[in-house]
Design an enzyme around this catalytic site. Structure first.
Site, PDB file in Angstrom:
ATOM      1  N   PRO A  65       0.845  -1.200   0.000  1.00 42.86           N
ATOM      2  CA  PRO A  65       0.000   0.000   0.000  1.00 42.86           C
ATOM      3  C   PRO A  65       0.876   1.244   0.000  1.00 42.86           C
ATOM      4  O   PRO A  65       1.920   1.266   0.652  1.00 42.86           O
ATOM      5  CB  PRO A  65      -0.814  -0.128   1.290  1.00 42.86           C
ATOM      6  N   HIS A  66       0.454   2.245  -0.766  1.00 35.93           N
ATOM      7  CA  HIS A  66       1.277   3.440  -0.881  1.00 35.93           C
ATOM      8  C   HIS A  66       0.430   4.655  -1.217  1.00 35.93           C
ATOM      9  O   HIS A  66      -0.713   4.527  -1.652  1.00 35.93           O
ATOM     10  CB  HIS A  66       2.363   3.242  -1.940  1.00 35.93           C
ATOM     11  N   GLY A  67       1.021   5.813  -0.986  1.00 33.81           N
ATOM     12  CA  GLY A  67       0.343   7.057  -1.300  1.00 33.81           C
ATOM     13  C   GLY A  67       1.274   8.235  -1.084  1.00 33.81           C
ATOM     14  O   GLY A  67       2.370   8.091  -0.543  1.00 33.81           O
TER      15      GLY A  67
END
Length: 154
Positions: A65-67
């Site tokens: 998960p990334h952002g």
């Protein structure tokens, strides 16, 4: 880019207990917020928004998960080995037990993509994944991920 630069030892969890994808993202957001002195909700919403575009469960029990966040000055990584695999809506339909969270400054551009690629390559290595799954020691996991000698946390 070395993972040692973005993954502090305090951001490695050897046995995270969660029962769902949402709970995993909430727990990771809470831990990241504490380490980064940021708003937990902002991190969770950023991750959730990215998940709506498509799962970051990349297969073989791995999720990344990334952002991107405003007013961040550098990339930040966090790793969690889950106590029990969870459904992460992964591309291969398999449950996830290894999660590497990556947060980047809004203007990170290529650095963000390079870090994602480096993490994906590392975690997709079958021997590395096996060692991560077999370890219950955060310092050993950090050493494995960063290529640095394991040190006992004081």
């Amino acid at each position: 880019m070395a993972l040692n630069d973005i993954l502090p030892p305090s951001a490695v969890f050897a046995t995270l207990k969660v029962g769902s994808k949402k709970q995993a993202l909430q727990e990771l957001s809470a831990h990241a917020a504490g380490l980064l002195k940021r708003d937990e909700r902002e991190i969770f919403e950023t991750l959730n928004q990215r998940e709506r575009l498509g799962s970051t469960g990349v297969g073989n029990g791995i999720a990344i998960p990334h952002g991107k966040l405003a007013k961040m000055d550098k990339l930040f990584g966090m790793f969690a080995r889950l106590e029990k695999p969870i459904d992460f809506e992964a591309l291969d339909g398999e449950p996830v037990d290894l999660i590497f969270l990556l947060l980047a400054p809004e203007a990170a551009g290529a650095d963000h993509l390079k870090a994602l690629a480096r993490v994906a390559r590392l975690l997709r290595d079958p021997e590395t994944a096996r060692k991560l799954r077999n370890s219950r020691d955060a310092a050993a996991i950090h050493a494995l991920l960063t290529g640095t000698p394991a040190t006992d946390a004081a």
